[in-house]
Enzyme design. Structure first.
Site, PDB file in Angstrom:
ATOM      1  N   LEU A 134       0.867  -1.174   0.000  1.00 27.13           N
ATOM      2  CA  LEU A 134       0.000   0.000   0.000  1.00 27.13           C
ATOM      3  C   LEU A 134       0.904   1.223   0.000  1.00 27.13           C
ATOM      4  O   LEU A 134       1.989   1.204   0.593  1.00 27.13           O
ATOM      5  CB  LEU A 134      -0.906   0.040   1.242  1.00 27.13           C
ATOM      6  CG  LEU A 134      -1.952  -1.062   1.400  1.00 27.13           C
ATOM      7  CD1 LEU A 134      -2.682  -0.890   2.727  1.00 27.13           C
ATOM      8  CD2 LEU A 134      -2.940  -1.073   0.249  1.00 27.13           C
ATOM      9  N   ASP A 135       0.466   2.292  -0.669  1.00 28.41           N
ATOM     10  CA  ASP A 135       1.223   3.534  -0.631  1.00 28.41           C
ATOM     11  C   ASP A 135       1.403   3.992   0.821  1.00 28.41           C
ATOM     12  O   ASP A 135       0.580   3.695   1.692  1.00 28.41           O
ATOM     13  CB  ASP A 135       0.496   4.642  -1.403  1.00 28.41           C
ATOM     14  CG  ASP A 135       0.429   4.363  -2.895  1.00 28.41           C
ATOM     15  OD1 ASP A 135       1.274   3.595  -3.392  1.00 28.41           O
ATOM     16  OD2 ASP A 135      -0.475   4.915  -3.549  1.00 28.41           O
ATOM     17  N   LYS A 136       2.447   4.756   1.050  1.00 26.91           N
ATOM     18  CA  LYS A 136       2.721   5.275   2.391  1.00 26.91           C
ATOM     19  C   LYS A 136       1.491   5.949   2.986  1.00 26.91           C
ATOM     20  O   LYS A 136       1.152   5.728   4.151  1.00 26.91           O
ATOM     21  CB  LYS A 136       3.879   6.270   2.331  1.00 26.91           C
ATOM     22  CG  LYS A 136       4.153   6.983   3.642  1.00 26.91           C
ATOM     23  CD  LYS A 136       5.215   8.062   3.481  1.00 26.91           C
ATOM     24  CE  LYS A 136       5.406   8.854   4.760  1.00 26.91           C
ATOM     25  NZ  LYS A 136       6.396   9.949   4.607  1.00 26.91           N
TER      26      LYS A 136
END
Length: 299
Positions: A134-136
């Protein structure tokens, strides 16, 4: 594993082709595998920059697990489920999943190693147990493999697109249609190389199904179901639709305002347990900052 290069992938670099075909590994991971001799092109030695032709054969040998070199850190984890094979985390926004350039520590991997020292080594020494990412600044459900057998089983499901991935997105404006499907290819932006964009040239097929759950005068709460796993897929597709995710500093920087991060939440995750074959579904509660952003946009 052997892959045959299709017509639409001709002229792609070898490392990019592999990253497109097998998204469970990153492009940098494939570059390392190529350097170490685990990838052969038409039976011979290969280089990451080799340009492919239609009909080329690419053989990938799965490398042995690598020794983990990240250090454990006592970072709190919100655990949705755990057994001897896997762990499902509700990842908070702001936490990077694994070490990389600019983030050598304080990642989810560091936290996981403190919680459960034994993780799958298939993903490489910097990504133990990591099956997907998942993106940050995206919160929500993420599954991690504790052993190599579970990693292989989960990776196959992600690769075959049988994993159920449902997100919640808070987007700008009112969508004209309450339901729909966005089928637009996604590829690297021609100018801004850190961004992705909808493109018909060398883009990869991407499909996002959406449903509007609630509307205000300023925004829409949208449920998005992924049928593919391209980089930034939901953010790019909704931006293309004219309704970018609020708080997205990359694709809609003028719409961030007081919203602290991109309002994207991996709400539900479903897959077959790699050992029992039982279908399991997990749900991550809506985080406080997401609920506050909804209030601030009229919900």
């Amino acid at each position: 594993m052997q892959l045959i290069v299709p017509k639409e992938s001709a002229r792609l670099r070898l490392d990019r082709f592999l990253a497109n075909e097998l998204p469970r590994f990153s492009r940098s991971r494939f570059q390392q595998l190529i350097r170490d001799g685990f990838v052969r092109l038409n039976g011979g030695m290969a280089r990451a920059r080799d340009l492919l032709r239609t009909g080329d054969t690419v053989d990938l040998t799965e490398p042995p697990p690598e020794k983990i070199d990240s250090q454990p850190e006592a970072i709190p984890l919100d655990i949705l489920f755990e057994d001897d094979d896997l762990i499902v985390i509700n990842k908070p926004a702001g936490l990077v999943v694994h070490p990389g350039a600019g983030h050598r520590e304080h990642t989810l991997v560091n936290a996981l190693l403190h919680h459960c020292p034994k993780l799958s080594g298939i993903g490489g020494k910097e990504r133990p147990g990591i099956v997907h990412r998942l993106d940050k600044d995206t919160s929500g459900c993420l599954v991690v493999a504790k052993n190599d057998e579970s990693h292989r089983g989960l990776s196959i499901q992600f690769g075959e697109r049988v994993v159920e991935k449902i997100y919640l997105a808070l987007v700008s404006g009112k969508l004209r249609r309450s339901t729909g499907i966005i089928e637009e290819k996604i590829g690297r932006h021609r100018v801004h190389r850190q961004r992705m964009s909808v493109t018909s040239e060398r883009g990869r097929a991407a499909r996002t199904e959406y449903r509007v759950l609630r509307l205000s005068e300023q925004a829409s709460l949208v449920e998005c179901k992924l049928h593919s796993g391209r980089t930034h897929q939901i953010r790019v597709h909704l931006h293309h639709l004219g309704h970018p995710v609020l708080g997205d500093k990359v694709y809609a920087p003028k719409l961030t305002g007081k919203i602290p991060r991109q309002m994207l939440h991996a709400w539900k995750l479903g897959f077959r347990h790699p050992r029992t074959d039982e279908w399991r579904t997990f749900e991550a509660p809506l985080p406080n900052d997401f609920a506050e952003a909804m209030l601030s946009t009229g919900f």
